[in-house]
Write a protein that holds these residues in place. Structure first.
Motif, PDB file in Angstrom:
ATOM      1  N   VAL A  45       0.839  -1.201   0.000  1.00  0.00           N
ATOM      2  CA  VAL A  45       0.000   0.000   0.000  1.00  0.00           C
ATOM      3  C   VAL A  45       0.874   1.251   0.000  1.00  0.00           C
ATOM      4  N   GLU A  46       1.868   1.260   0.858  1.00  0.00           N
ATOM      5  CA  GLU A  46       2.757   2.424   0.959  1.00  0.00           C
ATOM      6  C   GLU A  46       3.505   2.661  -0.350  1.00  0.00           C
ATOM      7  N   ALA A  47       4.017   1.610  -0.934  1.00  0.00           N
ATOM      8  CA  ALA A  47       4.786   1.749  -2.167  1.00  0.00           C
ATOM      9  C   ALA A  47       3.922   2.202  -3.325  1.00  0.00           C
ATOM     10  N   VAL A  48       2.712   1.644  -3.421  1.00  0.00           N
ATOM     11  CA  VAL A  48       1.800   2.028  -4.502  1.00  0.00           C
ATOM     12  C   VAL A  48       1.382   3.490  -4.361  1.00  0.00           C
ATOM     13  N   ARG A  49       1.054   3.875  -3.148  1.00  0.00           N
ATOM     14  CA  ARG A  49       0.644   5.269  -2.923  1.00  0.00           C
ATOM     15  C   ARG A  49       1.756   6.233  -3.327  1.00  0.00           C
ATOM     16  N   ALA A  50       2.975   5.930  -2.929  1.00  0.00           N
ATOM     17  CA  ALA A  50       4.092   6.816  -3.250  1.00  0.00           C
ATOM     18  C   ALA A  50       4.322   6.881  -4.758  1.00  0.00           C
ATOM     19  N   GLN A  51       4.196   5.747  -5.446  1.00  0.00           N
ATOM     20  CA  GLN A  51       4.434   5.733  -6.890  1.00  0.00           C
ATOM     21  C   GLN A  51       3.342   6.486  -7.648  1.00  0.00           C
ATOM     22  N   VAL A  52       2.093   6.324  -7.229  1.00  0.00           N
ATOM     23  CA  VAL A  52       0.981   7.016  -7.895  1.00  0.00           C
ATOM     24  C   VAL A  52       1.199   8.526  -7.831  1.00  0.00           C
ATOM     25  N   GLU A  53       1.741   9.001  -6.733  1.00  0.00           N
ATOM     26  CA  GLU A  53       1.962  10.438  -6.583  1.00  0.00           C
ATOM     27  C   GLU A  53       3.101  10.946  -7.474  1.00  0.00           C
ATOM     28  N   ARG A  54       4.025  10.044  -7.861  1.00  0.00           N
ATOM     29  CA  ARG A  54       5.166  10.461  -8.685  1.00  0.00           C
ATOM     30  C   ARG A  54       4.826  10.408 -10.171  1.00  0.00           C
ATOM     31  N   TYR A  80      12.396   3.659 -16.407  1.00  0.00           N
ATOM     32  CA  TYR A  80      12.447   4.081 -15.007  1.00  0.00           C
ATOM     33  C   TYR A  80      13.098   2.972 -14.190  1.00  0.00           C
ATOM     34  N   GLU A  81      13.573   3.364 -12.995  1.00  0.00           N
ATOM     35  CA  GLU A  81      14.406   2.478 -12.179  1.00  0.00           C
ATOM     36  C   GLU A  81      13.658   1.243 -11.680  1.00  0.00           C
ATOM     37  N   SER A  82      12.383   1.367 -11.313  1.00  0.00           N
ATOM     38  CA  SER A  82      11.705   0.245 -10.660  1.00  0.00           C
ATOM     39  C   SER A  82      11.607  -0.976 -11.567  1.00  0.00           C
ATOM     40  N   TYR A  83      11.470  -0.776 -12.877  1.00  0.00           N
ATOM     41  CA  TYR A  83      11.471  -1.904 -13.814  1.00  0.00           C
ATOM     42  C   TYR A  83      12.809  -2.644 -13.724  1.00  0.00           C
ATOM     43  N   VAL A  84      13.893  -1.879 -13.756  1.00  0.00           N
ATOM     44  CA  VAL A  84      15.226  -2.471 -13.664  1.00  0.00           C
ATOM     45  C   VAL A  84      15.394  -3.195 -12.335  1.00  0.00           C
ATOM     46  N   ALA A  85      14.908  -2.590 -11.255  1.00  0.00           N
ATOM     47  CA  ALA A  85      15.063  -3.179  -9.927  1.00  0.00           C
ATOM     48  C   ALA A  85      14.298  -4.494  -9.798  1.00  0.00           C
ATOM     49  N   ASN A 107       4.514  -1.903 -15.699  1.00  0.00           N
ATOM     50  CA  ASN A 107       3.951  -0.619 -15.261  1.00  0.00           C
ATOM     51  C   ASN A 107       4.591  -0.180 -13.946  1.00  0.00           C
ATOM     52  N   PRO A 108       4.890   1.099 -13.771  1.00  0.00           N
ATOM     53  CA  PRO A 108       5.631   1.531 -12.578  1.00  0.00           C
ATOM     54  C   PRO A 108       4.909   1.271 -11.263  1.00  0.00           C
ATOM     55  N   ILE A 109       3.585   1.331 -11.266  1.00  0.00           N
ATOM     56  CA  ILE A 109       2.837   1.052 -10.031  1.00  0.00           C
ATOM     57  C   ILE A 109       2.957  -0.424  -9.679  1.00  0.00           C
ATOM     58  N   ALA A 110       2.817  -1.291 -10.682  1.00  0.00           N
ATOM     59  CA  ALA A 110       2.957  -2.725 -10.449  1.00  0.00           C
ATOM     60  C   ALA A 110       4.382  -3.071 -10.022  1.00  0.00           C
ATOM     61  N   CYS A 111       5.367  -2.412 -10.592  1.00  0.00           N
ATOM     62  CA  CYS A 111       6.749  -2.665 -10.199  1.00  0.00           C
ATOM     63  C   CYS A 111       6.989  -2.257  -8.747  1.00  0.00           C
ATOM     64  N   ALA A 112       6.444  -1.123  -8.349  1.00  0.00           N
ATOM     65  CA  ALA A 112       6.576  -0.699  -6.951  1.00  0.00           C
ATOM     66  C   ALA A 112       5.949  -1.731  -6.018  1.00  0.00           C
ATOM     67  N   ALA A 113       4.789  -2.246  -6.413  1.00  0.00           N
ATOM     68  CA  ALA A 113       4.117  -3.271  -5.612  1.00  0.00           C
ATOM     69  C   ALA A 113       4.951  -4.544  -5.544  1.00  0.00           C
ATOM     70  N   ALA A 114       5.577  -4.929  -6.656  1.00  0.00           N
ATOM     71  CA  ALA A 114       6.397  -6.139  -6.676  1.00  0.00           C
ATOM     72  C   ALA A 114       7.597  -6.010  -5.750  1.00  0.00           C
ATOM     73  N   LEU A 115       8.276  -4.891  -5.794  1.00  0.00           N
ATOM     74  CA  LEU A 115       9.436  -4.697  -4.926  1.00  0.00           C
ATOM     75  C   LEU A 115       9.025  -4.749  -3.456  1.00  0.00           C
ATOM     76  N   ALA A 116       7.872  -4.154  -3.135  1.00  0.00           N
ATOM     77  CA  ALA A 116       7.378  -4.190  -1.756  1.00  0.00           C
ATOM     78  C   ALA A 116       6.943  -5.595  -1.361  1.00  0.00           C
ATOM     79  N   SER A 117       6.353  -6.327  -2.286  1.00  0.00           N
ATOM     80  CA  SER A 117       5.936  -7.704  -1.999  1.00  0.00           C
ATOM     81  C   SER A 117       7.146  -8.588  -1.723  1.00  0.00           C
ATOM     82  N   ILE A 118       8.173  -8.482  -2.562  1.00  0.00           N
ATOM     83  CA  ILE A 118       9.377  -9.290  -2.367  1.00  0.00           C
ATOM     84  C   ILE A 118      10.033  -8.957  -1.034  1.00  0.00           C
TER      85      ILE A 118
END
Length: 423
Positions: free
Chosen positions: A63-72, A83-88, A303-314
């Protein structure tokens, strides 16, 4: 807020009839091991959105990661402005998946899309056309993945013609193949490939390490390693479809790890991003890099929102050690399921690994599948507040996929409901 009954009436006028649902209730909120509908009724969740919400619904880090990404920013398309999150995410997948060799990853939207791209990569890298799959397999609902899927209804019925150069061989299914050991079952499949297809024509051998929709079929020990060894010798790309088994579900990060199998390519989705749509193909660098620039991609892939969610999930999986949680869940569930089986002659087998477990239901005293009894047990669970799913080529398997963050109390209450449903 509209009631489930009101929403169901609206649905009948707005949603295509071909889209089905397991329960006639409409979700208001979910978290941990429960789902609550708009009428305030609660279900204990033994489905996890079909093995998607391994970290739970609305997991705090996600939730935190998705919220932050949506705002960016919400989308630029990685193929246009990266963007970096895809690479990460790719870095994480390259490190997490089995195999100490160099790897690359590419991100997509769904499991079916990942499978299609794995086939594309294998064909491009080998210059060969054929793809070998297995009885009882499920790989998706697109034209190619329907061809790869074994079950007709509801997935393939009247949707053909399907893509060509797809060949099906027997799966190791210990309950229904006379208990063949893994090596013998693999030799049977390999002989069929060599006689009917020709190893030199095969681009990819595609297999679920534990079959999902096909009935949570766990192959005999040695089956997967023997296929892996043959594929290597024959120059065939070994593709593990870990879409349902991946991300701690079976008690390891990936089901292939149980027997030390290192696939050339691995397809991933479902549990990767805490409920957001994301998928991937990860594999040997020389295979992934064989495709020309522009040959892989898609507008929304990674998608950057999905990538943010994936990094937070992992991160959540690591922090909570959800692989160990899956093993604990499996131990508790397995003991209760075996107790149910001991008192019910209609249970032919309890099987699975970690928090991916199932029971196969037959007519007592026979090996005849009993889909009607299976459906009745599942319906009784739903009526009592437990969300369960059925599966299997014959429709006679109850499958259990609780979120890996389910509490002991929720798990116990769910198993009590299940035991009562068996009567």
């Amino acid at each position: 807020m509209a009631t489930s009954e009101e929403l169901h009436k609206r649905r009948a006028e707005a949603v295509a009839r071909g889209v089905g649902s397991t329960i006639p209730a409409y979700v208001d909120r979910a978290g941990g091991g429960t789902i609550t509908d708009v009428d305030g009724r609660e279900w204990i969740d033994f489905a996890a959105g079909i093995a998607v919400t391994n970290v739970g619904n609305s997991a705090p880090r996600v939730v935190e990661a998705v919220r932050a990404q949506v705002e960016r920013f919400t989308h630029t398309c990685f193929m246009v402005a990266p963007y970096e999150s895809y690479v990460a995410v790719c870095e994480q997948l390259n490190a997490l998946t089995p195999g100490g060799f160099g790897k690359r990853s590419a991100l997509f939207n769904s499991g079916a899309e990942a499978v299609e791209n794995a086939v594309k990569i294998a064909r491009h890298a080998t210059g060969r056309p054929a793809v070998v799959v297995f009885d009882h397999a499920y790989h998706g609902r697109t034209n190619l993945t329907m061809a790869l899927t074994a079950k007709n209804m509801p997935y393939k019925h009247r949707f053909g013609p399907f893509a060509g150069e797809v060949y099906r061989v027997p799966m190791s299914y210990p309950l229904r193949d006379g208990g063949l050991d893994g090596a013998t079952a693999a030799a049977r499949s390999i002989e069929m490939i060599e006689k009917q297809v020709g190893a030199e024509n095969v681009a990819a051998l595609l297999i679920e390490p534990i079959q999902g929709e096909g009935g949570f079929v766990v192959p005999a020990e040695g089956f997967l390693p023997a296929l892996r060894e043959w594929a290597t010798a024959a120059g065939v790309v070994f593709v593990a479809d870990e879409i349902q088994t991946g991300f701690c579900r079976t008690g390891d990060w990936f089901a292939c790890e149980h027997e030390g199998v290192e696939p050339d390519l691995i397809t991933l989705a479902k549990g990767i991003a805490g409920g957001l749509p994301l998928a991937a193909v990860t594999g040997r660098a020389e295979l992934m890099d064989a495709v020309h620039v522009g040959g892989l991609g898609g507008t929304y892939g990674g998608n950057p929102i999905a990538c943010a969610a994936a990094l937070a999930s992992i991160e959540t999986m690591r922090e909570l050690d959800l692989a160990a949680a899956a093993r604990r869940i499996g131990a508790v569930m397995g003991e209760r399921l075996r107790a149910i089986a001991a008192g019910d002659p209609g249970v032919a087998e309890v099987r699975g690994r970690g928090a991916m477990l199932a029971v196969e239901i037959v007519v007592p005293g026979t090996s005849t599948p009993d889909p009607a009894a299976t459906a009745a047990i599942s319906a009784a669970c739903h009526a009592a507040g437990l969300l369960t799913l059925t599966c299997g080529t014959y429709g006679n398997v109850l499958r259990f996929l609780p979120p890996l963050v389910i509490s002991d109390d929720e798990l116990g209450r769910g198993l009590d409901i299940l035991a009562a449903a068996f009567g």
